[in-house]
Design an enzyme around this catalytic site. Structure first.
Site, PDB file in Angstrom:
ATOM      1  CG  HIS A  35     -80.187  -0.086 -35.554  1.00 53.92           C
ATOM      2  ND1 HIS A  35     -80.752  -0.391 -34.334  1.00 53.92           N
ATOM      3  CD2 HIS A  35     -81.015  -0.566 -36.502  1.00 53.92           C
ATOM      4  CE1 HIS A  35     -81.881  -1.033 -34.543  1.00 53.92           C
ATOM      5  NE2 HIS A  35     -82.079  -1.149 -35.837  1.00 53.92           N
ATOM      6  CG  HIS A  83     -86.865   5.803 -38.420  1.00 54.85           C
ATOM      7  ND1 HIS A  83     -87.446   5.429 -39.614  1.00 54.85           N
ATOM      8  CD2 HIS A  83     -86.987   4.735 -37.601  1.00 54.85           C
ATOM      9  CE1 HIS A  83     -87.906   4.188 -39.505  1.00 54.85           C
ATOM     10  NE2 HIS A  83     -87.639   3.738 -38.304  1.00 54.85           N
TER      11      HIS A  83
END
Length: 190
Positions: free
Chosen positions: A127, A42
């Protein structure tokens, strides 16, 4: 409960990334890294930490307001990098980084307004964490192997409120468990 706000990639993007990670896990030294799995992939927007049950409804409502103020935007998983001199390997994002950063700022502000104590604000770097090392590992070969990776672009149209349950068994390699406890549509989405 331990909570964070996140953008979750669609299943087909997760499968595409999983195929590339399977190749990376065959590289020399890959066993020195603790690899995350697809359930943990995620883009964290804001980490809230431990939030009392009594605060969750207000946090959820404020996160919904933040989501409504943000228009849907394009996003793709692209390339890779590292944090902490080889302590973390990640996949990056491309699409509309300004919209993602703004959504992260709004998710953080929602928590502050709900009374959730937040750490000092840091520059947001989109990220998706792929692996961590207990000690420094030369992850340059993994970053290079991700250099040409690009998923399809999708439209981010919601933000997820996710509960994280840390491992308790003491079994090496056990991963946290993630449970989406709420989804909030972005403005103009459903």
């Amino acid at each position: 409960m331990r909570l964070f706000a996140a953008v979750l990639p669609p299943d087909d993007v997760v499968r595409q990334l999983a195929d590339r990670i399977a190749v990376l896990r065959q590289l020399p030294g890959a066993d020195r890294l603790r690899w995350t799995g697809p359930p943990g992939w995620h883009f964290t927007l804001a980490f809230y930490g431990e939030v009392g049950e009594e605060t969750v409804p207000e946090l959820s409502e404020r996160l919904a307001r933040a989501a409504r103020r943000t228009a849907p935007f394009p996003l793709a998983v692209r390339g890779g990098g590292q944090f902490g001199h080889g302590r973390a390997l990640w996949a990056g994002a491309e699409g509309d980084p300004a919209a993602l950063r703004q959504l992260a700022q709004r998710a953080e502000a929602a928590a502050r307004r709900a009374g959730v104590p937040m750490e000092e604000h840091r520059h947001y770097r989109a990220h998706l964490t792929l692996a961590r090392g207990r000690e420094a590992v030369d992850v340059r070969p993994y970053v290079a192997a991700l250099d040409d990776f690009a998923s399809r672009t999708w439209t981010v149209d919601e933000v997820a409120l996710v509960r994280s349950r840390l491992p308790r068994s003491g079994v090496p390699g056990e991963q946290p468990r993630y449970e989406t406890v709420g989804r909030r549509p972005l403005g103009g989405a459903g």
